[in-house]
Structures are given as structure tokens and as C-alpha cells.
Motif scaffolding. Structure first.
Motif, short mmCIF file in Angstrom:
data_model
loop_
_atom_site.label_atom_id
_atom_site.label_comp_id
_atom_site.label_asym_id
_atom_site.label_seq_id
_atom_site.Cartn_x
_atom_site.Cartn_y
_atom_site.Cartn_z
N VAL A 195 0.97 -1.36 0.09
CA VAL A 195 0.07 -0.28 0.03
C VAL A 195 0.80 1.22 0.19
N ALA A 196 1.94 1.09 0.74
CA ALA A 196 2.67 2.55 0.91
C ALA A 196 3.54 2.80 -0.36
N LYS A 197 3.66 1.91 -1.13
CA LYS A 197 4.06 2.19 -2.57
C LYS A 197 3.53 3.07 -3.35
N ASN A 198 2.07 3.04 -3.28
CA ASN A 198 1.46 3.97 -4.15
C ASN A 198 0.50 5.21 -3.37
N TYR A 199 0.59 5.07 -2.00
CA TYR A 199 -0.23 5.92 -1.27
C TYR A 199 0.68 6.41 -0.11
N ALA A 200 0.06 7.57 0.33
CA ALA A 200 0.47 8.16 1.50
C ALA A 200 -0.03 7.48 2.57
N LEU A 201 0.28 6.51 3.17
CA LEU A 201 -0.06 5.28 4.39
C LEU A 201 -0.16 6.15 5.55
N GLN A 202 -1.22 6.14 6.49
CA GLN A 202 -1.27 6.38 7.74
C GLN A 202 -1.61 5.55 8.59
N VAL A 203 -0.99 4.99 9.67
CA VAL A 203 -1.27 3.83 10.42
C VAL A 203 -1.49 4.16 11.90
N PRO A 204 -1.98 3.36 12.81
CA PRO A 204 -2.30 3.46 14.28
C PRO A 204 -0.87 3.32 15.10
N GLN A 205 -0.76 4.57 15.89
CA GLN A 205 0.64 4.40 16.66
C GLN A 205 0.08 4.85 17.95
N LEU A 206 0.83 4.38 18.73
CA LEU A 206 0.52 4.77 20.30
C LEU A 206 1.66 5.98 20.65
N LEU A 207 0.96 6.82 21.28
CA LEU A 207 1.82 8.18 21.48
C LEU A 207 2.24 8.02 22.98
N ALA A 208 3.12 8.94 23.40
CA ALA A 208 3.80 8.87 24.83
C ALA A 208 2.75 9.21 25.63
N ASP A 209 1.62 9.99 25.15
CA ASP A 209 0.58 10.17 26.27
C ASP A 209 -0.38 9.28 26.46
N GLY A 210 -0.15 8.16 26.07
CA GLY A 210 -1.04 7.10 25.96
C GLY A 210 -2.24 6.88 24.91
N THR A 211 -2.30 7.97 24.24
CA THR A 211 -3.34 8.08 23.13
C THR A 211 -3.01 7.31 21.74
N ARG A 212 -3.94 6.91 21.08
CA ARG A 212 -3.71 6.31 19.72
C ARG A 212 -3.93 7.31 18.61
N GLN A 213 -3.17 7.41 17.83
CA GLN A 213 -3.33 8.33 16.46
C GLN A 213 -2.91 7.78 15.50
N LEU A 214 -3.40 8.30 14.50
CA LEU A 214 -2.79 7.92 12.96
C LEU A 214 -1.60 8.76 12.66
N GLY A 215 -0.68 8.17 12.12
CA GLY A 215 0.61 8.72 11.74
C GLY A 215 1.21 8.12 10.49
N PRO A 216 2.36 8.87 9.88
CA PRO A 216 2.83 8.11 8.62
C PRO A 216 3.63 6.95 8.94
N TYR A 217 3.60 6.03 7.76
CA TYR A 217 3.89 4.67 8.05
C TYR A 217 5.29 4.43 8.15
N ASP A 218 6.05 5.24 7.47
CA ASP A 218 7.52 5.14 7.54
C ASP A 218 8.09 4.45 8.76
N ASN A 219 8.19 3.05 8.56
CA ASN A 219 8.73 2.27 9.65
C ASN A 219 8.25 2.46 10.93
N ALA A 220 7.16 3.08 11.20
CA ALA A 220 6.39 3.18 12.59
C ALA A 220 6.13 1.91 13.28
N GLU A 221 6.07 2.00 14.56
CA GLU A 221 5.73 0.83 15.26
C GLU A 221 4.06 0.77 15.32
N LEU A 222 3.50 -0.39 14.82
CA LEU A 222 1.93 -0.11 14.65
C LEU A 222 1.43 -0.56 16.22
N SER A 223 0.23 0.08 16.44
CA SER A 223 -0.70 -0.28 17.65
C SER A 223 -1.59 -0.73 17.05
N LEU A 224 -1.93 -1.94 16.99
CA LEU A 224 -3.01 -2.62 16.49
C LEU A 224 -4.36 -3.23 17.40
#
Length: 327
Positions: A17-46
């Protein structure tokens, strides 16, 4: 088309997907919330708490430049994004909100800026055992290109569009019996509280004094509108820059005093009670009359955002308790 994906398969899918799209994936932030952020090898929060940022803001952002008019009268529009958007990690309420907002922006005259972002986007839902502490999230079965259903550290993958089916084609087939069982579990709908509140408002059984009480609790932070994924109100703002006049679209809030104030100074929503009533009435009655469905998708964002406890569920519950039919 039902497929079954391992963690390795999921990563392969996201890489494709990331080859052809600007992919946003769920990530866990330092404050404990989950937000979408750029895929760039980010750690997924599934799995975990719902995404607090509304997914509709990717297609209808809080502020967006529409055009620039230079001194010679030439109009320039911002260049299109290099890649279309792909959003991964939305639950059933998020997908329902996008479907609802589509109705507003695609109704004649259609909004071409919204359409350009939305029609080329790829949506990947995340349901099944993906809630807080891996609790079960009801299946969506609609509103996305691919639905990933978390189950036993794997994912059943459903392709709902041709783009989604194409991306899933190489993976192993899944067990249809598992899908049938999960769909049965998804039939349990949330409380009909909002429907009851909608009927009370439709039948004009909620007195004006109630809105005065609710409005007294409002501090005009507009957090309810900022968090709501189906809010669509905006205003236009022009400002002078060295490059000329920039015209931007900016979110508006029906809770603010100037929301409907006219040039004459008259304001048909001149009190906080009227504005508060309008916010709730719009979602539970006006949208039903126009679109045939509630404008609230029961995501709970406004209740989590409101510091004084007058989000949609809180107000609906109070209405039903006080003015609902007694057996």
C-alpha cells in the motif's frame, strides 16, 4: 473475497500500500493515546483505545488553503498531493462517519477539493479483537476497501472494492465459518439511547428550560465540534500575504456566538441555549430528515472531549431519563 493474514502478511500488505499511497497507520503516543501517523517504519498499535483524531479530518482538514489571488488577478490553486491517502486502523464508527460525510460533500454541487482527496483514497478498517485490552469491535462490512478482522493474533481480510481485492489476491484464503460467527457477534447493536432521544426531539417533548440548563454548563471550547467526525460546518477566511490574497476554508462551530450572526448584527442563534439545542437537534433530527439516518455515529469522541459532560451520549441520556415515556 476472504483471506487470512499473519503478522508477516500484514506487513507485506502495508508495504504494498505504501508504494502507491501516503499511508497513515495507528500508533501509540507517549501520552497513551492512539493516533494515525505516517507509516515510515512506525511501530504499529493494532489494538487499544479508539483513535481520538477523527479520520474525516484527513479529507476535510481544520484549515486548508483553497486559492491565492495575486495583484494581477491571477488565481493559483495549491498543487495536488503526490500520492493519494491510505488510512489504516478505523473502526466501524469511523467508517460510518466517512460514509456520512461523503453524502454532504458529494451532494450537488459536489465539493471538488473533498472529492479529489476522497475518491482516490484507500480505506483499511480494523475490527475484531482490536479494542481496549483486545476487546471485540463489531465488524464494519462496508465503507472501506479492505477490512482486517483481528482474531487470535491473525487477521481475516475482506476485500470490499476492486482495489482492495487486488491487494489481497496473493494471500491465503480464510475460513468462511469464522466470518459467519464474527458477523453474528456483530449483530448486537449499541443502546438505542440515541434513537429514543431523537424521537423525543422530533415529538417536541424536550422543553426550552432543559436547553438553558445544558447551556449553562458549556464553556464555549468547541471541543465537541472539533472532535465530531460528521461535523461539516466551515467558513471562508481571506488574508493578505506577500504573495497576494489567500482564501482558506476553516472549520466553524455551532457553539460559538458568531456562528450565524448576520451582517446586520441579528443572530437567529443568539443565545447559548439555542446553539446547544441546535447542535444536538441537528445530529438527531435534522440529519435524519435530510439523509435518513442519525448524524451521530456513536463514536463517543465528543463525550471524551467535553470537559463539562455535555457530549452527545450524556445529553441524550439525560433527555431520555427526564422526558422519556414511563412504563
Amino acid at each position: 473475497m476472504l483471506k487470512q493474514l499473519s503478522r508477516s502478511d500484514l506487513e507485506q500488505l502495508l508495504e504494498a500500500v505504501a508504494k502507491n499511497y501516503a499511508l497513515q497507520v495507528p500508533q501509540l503516543l507517549a501520552d497513551g493515546t492512539r493516533q494515525l501517523g505516517p507509516y515510515d517504519n512506525a511501530e504499529l498499535s493494532l489494538s487499544g483505545q479508539p483513535l481520538q483524531r477523527k479520520p474525516t479530518s484527513y479529507f476535510f482538514p481544520q484549515t486548508e488553503l483553497l486559492l491565492t489571488l495575486d495583484a494581477a488577478g491571477n488565481v493559483q490553486q495549491p498543487p495536488p498531493a503526490e500520492k493519494p491517502l491510505a488510512l489504516f486502523g478505523m473502526d466501524r464508527t469511523d467508517l460510518a462517519a466517512l460514509t456520512f460525510l461523503d453524502q454532504f460533500f458529494m451532494a450537488p454541487p459536489a465539493d471538488d477539493i473533498y472529492l479529489h482527496r476522497r475518491l482516490n483514497a484507500l480505506l483499511i478498517g480494523l475490527t475484531g479483537d482490536a479494542g481496549p485490552d483486545s476487546s471485540f469491535l463489531p465488524l464494519a462490512d462496508d465503507g472501506c476497501d479492505i477490512e482486517l478482522i483481528a482474531i487470535n493474533q491473525k487477521w481475516l481480510a475482506l476485500g470490499h472494492s476492486e482495489a482492495g481485492k487486488s491487494l489481497l489476491r496473493k494471500f491465503n484464503d480464510g475460513d468462511d465459518k469464522q466470518l459467519v460467527t464474527l458477523r453474528k457477534a456483530s449483530r448486537d447493536q449499541p443502546s438505542d439511547l440515541l434513537q429514543q432521544a431523537s424521537q423525543l426531539l422530533h415529538d417536541d417533548l424536550v422543553p426550552d428550560a432543559f436547553w438553558e440548563e445544558i447551556a449553562d454548563r458549556c464553556i464555549l471550547c468547541s471541543g465537541c465540534n472539533l472532535a465530531c467526525p460528521t461535523c461539516s460546518c466551515f467558513c471562508l477566511q481571506d488574508r493578505q500575504t506577500p504573495n497576494g490574497t489567500e482564501r482558506s476554508r476553516v472549520w466553524d462551530s455551532c457553539q460559538l456566538d458568531a456562528f450565524m450572526r448576520e451582517a446586520s448584527g441579528h443572530n437567529p442563534l443568539g443565545t447559548e441555549a439555542l446553539r446547544t439545542r441546535r447542535r444536538i437537534h441537528h445530529k438527531l433530527v435534522a440529519d435524519v430528515e435530510r439523509w435518513g439516518e442519525l448524524g451521530c455515529v456513536a463514536c463517543g469522541r465528543c463525550d471524551r472531549a467535553c470537559p463539562t459532560g455535555i457530549g452527545m451520549f450524556a445529553v441524550a441520556e439525560e433527555m431520555v431519563e427526564r422526558f422519556g415515556l414511563r412504563s
